[in-house]
Enzyme design. Structure first.
Site, mmCIF file in Angstrom:
data_model
loop_
_atom_site.group_PDB
_atom_site.id
_atom_site.type_symbol
_atom_site.label_atom_id
_atom_site.label_comp_id
_atom_site.label_asym_id
_atom_site.label_seq_id
_atom_site.Cartn_x
_atom_site.Cartn_y
_atom_site.Cartn_z
ATOM 1 N N SER A 42 0.829 -1.200 0.000
ATOM 2 C CA SER A 42 0.000 0.000 0.000
ATOM 3 C C SER A 42 0.864 1.250 0.000
ATOM 4 O O SER A 42 1.936 1.278 0.617
ATOM 5 C CB SER A 42 -0.888 -0.003 1.244
ATOM 6 O OG SER A 42 -1.530 1.248 1.384
ATOM 7 N N GLN A 65 1.100 0.009 -4.635
ATOM 8 C CA GLN A 65 -0.231 0.581 -4.867
ATOM 9 C C GLN A 65 -0.215 2.070 -4.593
ATOM 10 O O GLN A 65 0.408 2.532 -3.630
ATOM 11 C CB GLN A 65 -1.247 -0.118 -3.957
ATOM 12 C CG GLN A 65 -2.654 0.460 -4.023
ATOM 13 C CD GLN A 65 -2.865 1.569 -2.990
ATOM 14 O OE1 GLN A 65 -2.058 1.742 -2.090
ATOM 15 N NE2 GLN A 65 -3.935 2.323 -3.143
ATOM 16 N N TYR A 82 -2.664 5.671 -4.314
ATOM 17 C CA TYR A 82 -3.854 6.515 -4.437
ATOM 18 C C TYR A 82 -3.413 7.770 -5.183
ATOM 19 O O TYR A 82 -2.208 8.054 -5.295
ATOM 20 C CB TYR A 82 -4.401 6.873 -3.044
ATOM 21 C CG TYR A 82 -5.029 5.708 -2.316
ATOM 22 C CD1 TYR A 82 -6.246 5.176 -2.731
ATOM 23 C CD2 TYR A 82 -4.419 5.153 -1.192
ATOM 24 C CE1 TYR A 82 -6.828 4.111 -2.051
ATOM 25 C CE2 TYR A 82 -5.000 4.091 -0.510
ATOM 26 C CZ TYR A 82 -6.205 3.580 -0.947
ATOM 27 O OH TYR A 82 -6.788 2.535 -0.286
ATOM 28 N N THR A 128 -5.286 2.766 -7.524
ATOM 29 C CA THR A 128 -6.629 2.551 -6.985
ATOM 30 C C THR A 128 -7.522 3.698 -7.434
ATOM 31 O O THR A 128 -7.221 4.859 -7.167
ATOM 32 C CB THR A 128 -6.585 2.483 -5.451
ATOM 33 O OG1 THR A 128 -5.736 1.407 -5.076
ATOM 34 C CG2 THR A 128 -7.977 2.244 -4.884
ATOM 35 N N ARG A 186 -17.321 4.799 6.717
ATOM 36 C CA ARG A 186 -17.256 3.563 7.504
ATOM 37 C C ARG A 186 -17.616 3.930 8.928
ATOM 38 O O ARG A 186 -16.803 4.468 9.689
ATOM 39 C CB ARG A 186 -15.857 2.972 7.389
ATOM 40 C CG ARG A 186 -15.501 2.701 5.927
ATOM 41 C CD ARG A 186 -14.051 2.328 5.706
ATOM 42 N NE ARG A 186 -13.725 2.485 4.284
ATOM 43 C CZ ARG A 186 -12.488 2.470 3.804
ATOM 44 N NH1 ARG A 186 -11.449 2.284 4.620
ATOM 45 N NH2 ARG A 186 -12.279 2.635 2.505
ATOM 46 N N LYS A 194 -7.133 -0.586 -10.244
ATOM 47 C CA LYS A 194 -7.886 -1.330 -9.216
ATOM 48 C C LYS A 194 -9.183 -0.615 -8.863
ATOM 49 O O LYS A 194 -9.171 0.578 -8.561
ATOM 50 C CB LYS A 194 -7.025 -1.447 -7.952
ATOM 51 C CG LYS A 194 -7.716 -2.133 -6.773
ATOM 52 C CD LYS A 194 -6.730 -2.419 -5.649
ATOM 53 C CE LYS A 194 -7.387 -3.160 -4.503
ATOM 54 N NZ LYS A 194 -8.255 -2.321 -3.691
ATOM 55 N N HIS A 228 -13.561 -2.696 -3.239
ATOM 56 C CA HIS A 228 -12.771 -2.281 -2.090
ATOM 57 C C HIS A 228 -13.242 -3.008 -0.826
ATOM 58 O O HIS A 228 -13.315 -2.423 0.262
ATOM 59 C CB HIS A 228 -12.869 -0.757 -1.907
ATOM 60 C CG HIS A 228 -11.587 -0.117 -1.436
ATOM 61 N ND1 HIS A 228 -10.813 0.675 -2.239
ATOM 62 C CD2 HIS A 228 -10.935 -0.166 -0.251
ATOM 63 C CE1 HIS A 228 -9.756 1.108 -1.565
ATOM 64 N NE2 HIS A 228 -9.804 0.603 -0.347
ATOM 65 N N ARG A 264 -15.939 -1.400 1.252
ATOM 66 C CA ARG A 264 -15.580 -0.256 2.091
ATOM 67 C C ARG A 264 -15.789 1.086 1.402
ATOM 68 O O ARG A 264 -15.550 2.131 1.997
ATOM 69 C CB ARG A 264 -14.115 -0.373 2.535
ATOM 70 C CG ARG A 264 -13.888 -1.542 3.474
ATOM 71 C CD ARG A 264 -12.428 -1.954 3.545
ATOM 72 N NE ARG A 264 -11.610 -1.169 4.444
ATOM 73 C CZ ARG A 264 -11.432 -1.419 5.746
ATOM 74 N NH1 ARG A 264 -12.077 -2.421 6.300
ATOM 75 N NH2 ARG A 264 -10.650 -0.672 6.489
ATOM 76 N N ASP A 314 -10.954 -8.951 -6.462
ATOM 77 C CA ASP A 314 -10.897 -9.151 -5.013
ATOM 78 C C ASP A 314 -12.260 -8.865 -4.405
ATOM 79 O O ASP A 314 -13.236 -8.679 -5.125
ATOM 80 C CB ASP A 314 -9.787 -8.320 -4.353
ATOM 81 C CG ASP A 314 -10.092 -6.825 -4.289
ATOM 82 O OD1 ASP A 314 -11.257 -6.391 -4.400
ATOM 83 O OD2 ASP A 314 -9.123 -6.052 -4.128
ATOM 84 N N GLY A 359 -14.027 -10.524 -0.985
ATOM 85 C CA GLY A 359 -14.848 -11.637 -0.531
ATOM 86 C C GLY A 359 -14.216 -13.010 -0.634
ATOM 87 O O GLY A 359 -14.806 -13.984 -0.148
ATOM 88 N N ILE A 360 -13.029 -13.127 -1.230
ATOM 89 C CA ILE A 360 -12.382 -14.443 -1.372
ATOM 90 C C ILE A 360 -11.985 -14.973 0.012
ATOM 91 O O ILE A 360 -11.261 -14.310 0.741
ATOM 92 C CB ILE A 360 -11.125 -14.317 -2.266
ATOM 93 C CG1 ILE A 360 -11.491 -13.821 -3.667
ATOM 94 C CG2 ILE A 360 -10.358 -15.654 -2.303
ATOM 95 C CD1 ILE A 360 -12.226 -14.814 -4.521
ATOM 96 N N ARG A 361 -12.488 -16.146 0.343
ATOM 97 C CA ARG A 361 -12.219 -16.715 1.668
ATOM 98 C C ARG A 361 -11.811 -18.179 1.630
ATOM 99 O O ARG A 361 -11.718 -18.822 2.678
ATOM 100 C CB ARG A 361 -13.472 -16.584 2.560
ATOM 101 C CG ARG A 361 -13.884 -15.153 2.897
ATOM 102 C CD ARG A 361 -12.881 -14.447 3.789
ATOM 103 N NE ARG A 361 -13.268 -13.065 4.042
ATOM 104 C CZ ARG A 361 -12.875 -12.026 3.286
ATOM 105 N NH1 ARG A 361 -12.080 -12.214 2.243
ATOM 106 N NH2 ARG A 361 -13.273 -10.805 3.579
ATOM 107 N N GLY A 411 -7.369 -9.771 1.097
ATOM 108 C CA GLY A 411 -6.977 -8.690 1.991
ATOM 109 C C GLY A 411 -7.147 -9.092 3.436
ATOM 110 O O GLY A 411 -6.194 -9.518 4.100
#
Lengths: 377, 377, 377, 377
Positions: free
Chosen positions: B120, B140, B142, B168, B177, B243, B267, B270, B298, B300-302, B321
């Site tokens: 990041s 990465q 911003y 990003t 949030r 991204k 994200h 988020r 990306d 939700g991959i678990r 993440g």
């Protein structure tokens, strides 16, 4: 462990069990926690295990009326063998875990009920003892690294009188069944795969691998491929059934190769977590296969209504696994017989209430609205 | 705070964690409440946060059989770099919040596991310290109001040996949030974005804005637009990865502009609450992009099954993440390594059980029934 | 009753309320049970009340990226009036039930926030007092049996400076709101429809009819039909807005008749239980109407993401009812202002995070995947 | 048993029951557990029982506006008989189980409410006593093994003044209703099918069969088929209604044979578990039948909104079963009258709020979005 659960087993009146859910509840209390988990569990997060039930519950039958059903019958044939219903008992390993009489008790129940018993390669009783019960028996095989062992198994199965060979194709390795790793479950002394000569046994698990996974890794051959069907065909004249097909392209190829039957199955949710439910996969498989071979189905069948749903979605017959185990665990042959009696009665009721005289009527006239929108290929 | 959670961290045996859900449970107990919320939370009412998981669970794999998988591998390449699996670690800010070793520990775990680490811009360790671990590292970014800062970051990343730049594009401002506003969460002393010169820091929140939102508002440039990709392209020869793309029209345009890879992402739920899940957006993006660039995904991959689902839906690779963060929070490099070991093993299992020898096989032969009816454009 | 709830109202810090759900929770505790039910309830079994929320939650936004949103604005126009966001406050009767300042407080909050206030015919404050707040005000009318009363209301509304007339067409009778019958809720002394001359009042309910239902039965004219729109058009030069349209054929006819705007609404689930949700009805209405008139929408909007979803599904603007009431009940003008502040900020965030500079961008470039498969007509 | 529940019955104020769910709650407390289960239960795992409600809840009405509904009426005709609403009371056996006055009380309530009462063949009151209440009465028949009994029943029904014959075709055998087997429920002394001469009675159940199932097995004729409709037609000049049709092909054939009406029904979920819900089956049946005969529907109707949904999906009228029983159980004729009053009022409200003047308007102008994607045949 078996001795311990005997009192519980005797405490239940079989006639008070009115559906397979009742049998499950009773059996769940009769088995030790690790065995219960071994039976109930699926791979990974058990998504597919749940999906098998959800999909069947979503299927809706559109029954017929005003058809004389006074002589309603559930009889059918499976690969030319007459059976009392379109239900077989699925191959399950080490049935002496459930009951001291193990495979002999379950096969005897099948003989009594007039249905086909599929003996697992990993049976804890010999094929000869199993067929001696009089059950019409098929022999299930995993693909072993030791090809001589495969030849031996075929010979033993044939000489014991098995009538078909079921080749399970969805276990190039075992799915990660976390419950067994957590419980450290393994085979107790005295229970083993007695039809395998010099088997390595199921004794040593680890933090990341159950004893069953280790056994599979050591003995099963992950190189199994289409060409191996030829090898098998050359070594037996028995009908060949391929178990574990979900993709229409594979079903198409198997049918072209002259396989006698397919079993649409995700191994009861115990192999690829995230795999499509059998009930969702079935219609597309039947569509590509047509009448070239029989299409059986397992994974999630829990009632006679489920049997009729599967038939209406394209299945020739279905297999039940866990329900038979529950009956066996609860009361040996009598318990398994109760399970078969219940599902036969339920199937007959569902056939008659769907306005059908028999299984052929269900195929030709009942509609099953599928669990999900159809997929085009 | 970090000191306090150390005892909890050491109390867990990593080998007893058998899936990423286990790691999440353990890490949830090891983190202070505000940090836990910072990691777990999404924007608004967290609709998209939940949708990411629901959509992936609804995807159903149709596996193949009878394919020799004895040499099954999860290896692939990502922008020309060989990796042990189609999984990268996603960029996450301030990893020293999770563990004193922070980015260095997580990057070291990536180096050990042979996967790409995406550093990041808001790392709490220097790019040089990160690449010193030997990890194949992407940087990465911003889009900052201070364009000189951007140039500096690119120089630092390049000189540290980063192999790609990830821009990003879904944070023109930070999503609200609410958990962070409620907890008043902010950076403790000693943790900052050390790769930014003269950063304003993350110290002052308010009733309506977390400290992180304030930092974003002050430093990020919301004017980022398509033409700025040119600016970036002129200042670096590294591959450029965009991204945060969900809309096929944006994917189409990015591909036309020669971007090297896209990351389909919301994200992690988020940013825009109510945004479509990544798993639902992915197929349409891949369809318009074709093979013009890599399409990563990306949010939700678990599990390894999720990885295979994403590949079958069109992803080249995926990023994880939160799971990596959980491992890091639990036991630093060893914890992160456990997470990567688990998902690699699960991915290999899923590839093999889908009847594939590798990732290319999954792409060409496995079908994934999508979470929702497809949308036409 | 109002006096009693004042202490509760003062105990909440408005700045701690971070989303409309927070406001609902706080307001729920601040209102007496019967008033709370009067506000929260729907008709019958409240199927439609729940469906409004479920449908909006199922809508998924596909946002855009790489668009300069540094000057992001939520400003728009509604029937030619500039507003700070595409959100109006919906007409709600007897607002002095919520707070002693009633309509004046809520209208003042609208004036402060720069949004349109729609004054109910059943306001407990005079139209003159309402417009004196400076709010851009519309006047809502039910169709009364007493046509002279209608003419008077139009004159009062016009002379008070109302800028449009909203004719509610979905209350030929009141829906059976069981909560009000059970609680025996009625208007306390001192609260009445002050803009109606000689109103019968809302005092006498029965076992099968709330006091509000009785009032509606006695005073509203169920014969309202298309031809009455002519009567209304002849008596006012104000723009005419028809509120309560769900069926595309009705929308088509209204547009052909030159209505200035439609409001797609099921009256917040308070009229026909079982009616389609507004979010599901909206796309088909917009499709038949095209640009012939504005299409507003209410029933279920609870966040800025919902606002953006509605816009992307075809709405020109939306109205919020209960959320404004909650704010008013909690802290009068300040509470209502907090609600408007929250939803404006959320809307701006959602617009920017959807990659849009403003409302027009949302309409032209963001896609909203609908709650249900589309219906063809 | 009846005596015991009387106190409970008197404790409830009927006017406090505001919807059918209220009546169900009150009745559930007023009935003994075995009777409550007899009424509430379905076959097997009760999948279809639940599906009936779920499907109706998923149907969404798209109402109309701006139609003069000042003279809104729920009146309609059913097979030429004028009724106050498109609701009949469904045939239910042994109503003296619910209340000492049994069928006479429920029929009297129907007479008072101006709706048709369908007398079960298994009524515990004579047809003469039933028609003496003044109710417009239909007579329902199961197909009995004793054909002379059938002729007698037809004669008795005709001489008592019944206006139509309803032939139930979905009970070639009784569905396995597990609750009744578990409770051992049977008829108490003094309650019997008084219209059958020499009935075997409902006394002896077993472990696997309730007393009701045994009675059905002994007396009903499972050979009922299309040709038997001729037999029936030759023996009565009354209109013939076929109850229990779900499949469009059967509806088509019945219409071709000149049946006067069909009832789309799954017997309230009490016969084939897994059968499609009535609300899902209805549109396809209406589509093939067109206007050749009336199409009634039952199974799951619990409100006036449900009535309007069914009409909009194609039903001519609907039947309610359990709700009428609940009213009867609670307070005899007065209780049943309350149920009919509630559903009539709700239906009128729903008709008016859907912008309709009457049932014909609903049919021609209201749209009902179906519970599931339509099936093509």
């Amino acid at each position: 462990m078996i001795a311990e659960i005997s009192p519980a087993r005797t405490a239940v009146s079989l006639s008070s069990l009115l559906c397979l859910d009742d049998v499950e509840d009773a059996a769940t209390h009769a088995m030790a926690a690790d065995l219960r988990d071994f039976v109930a569990g699926g791979a990974g997060t058990e998504t597919t295990l749940r999906a098998n039930r959800t999909a069947l519950e979503r299927v809706r039958l559109v029954p017929r009326v005003l058809n004389d059903v006074s002589a309603c019958s559930t009889e059918t044939t499976v690969l030319g063998t007459s059976t009392t219903m379109p239900v077989l008992v699925a191959p399950m390993a080490y049935q002496r875990l459930a009951h001291p009489e193990g495979e002999r008790a379950l096969a005897a129940a099948c003989a009594g009920a007039g249905v086909i018993y599929v003996a697992s390669m990993l049976s804890s009783s010999t094929f000869v003892d199993i067929t001696a019960t009089g059950a019409s028996t098929w022999c299930q095989l995993y693909w072993l690294r030791d090809r001589g062992q495969m030849t031996n198994l075929l010979r033993r199965a044939e000489s014991a009188g098995c009538r078909a060979v079921v080749l399970t194709v969805d276990v190039p390795r075992m799915g990660r069944r976390l419950r067994d790793i957590r419980s450290g479950f393994t085979l107790p002394a005295g229970i083993s795969a007695v039809n395998l000569s010099g088997d390595v046994g199921v004794h040593d698990g680890s933090d990341s691998e159950s004893a069953f996974m280790a056994h599979t890794r050591l003995t099963f051959d992950p190189s199994l491929s289409w060409s191996d069907l030829d090898w098998l065909r050359q070594r037996t004249s028995l009908p060949i059934v391929v178990k574990g097909v979900l993709h229409p392209d594979d079903a198409q190829r198997a049918a072209e190769l002259g396989v006698d039957a397919l079993i649409v199955s995700n191994h009861g949710g115990r192999q690829l977590d995230g795999a499509v439910s059998s009930a969702e996969a079935l219609p597309a498989v039947r569509e590509v296969v047509g009448d070239r071979c029989e299409v059986l189905m397992d994974s999630g069948i829990r009632s006679g209504s489920d049997v009729v749903k599967a038939i209406a979605l394209g299945a020739s017959s279905v297999l039940i696994g866990r329900p038979a185990w529950w009956g066996l665990a609860l009361a040996g042959q009598a318990g398994a017989a109760r399970v078969l009696e219940l599902i036969r009665q339920e199937t007959e009721d569902a056939v008659a209430l769907a306005g059908c005289r028999g299984i052929a009527d269900v195929r030709s006239s009942v509609r099953a609205l599928p669990a999900a929108e159809s997929w085009s290929w």
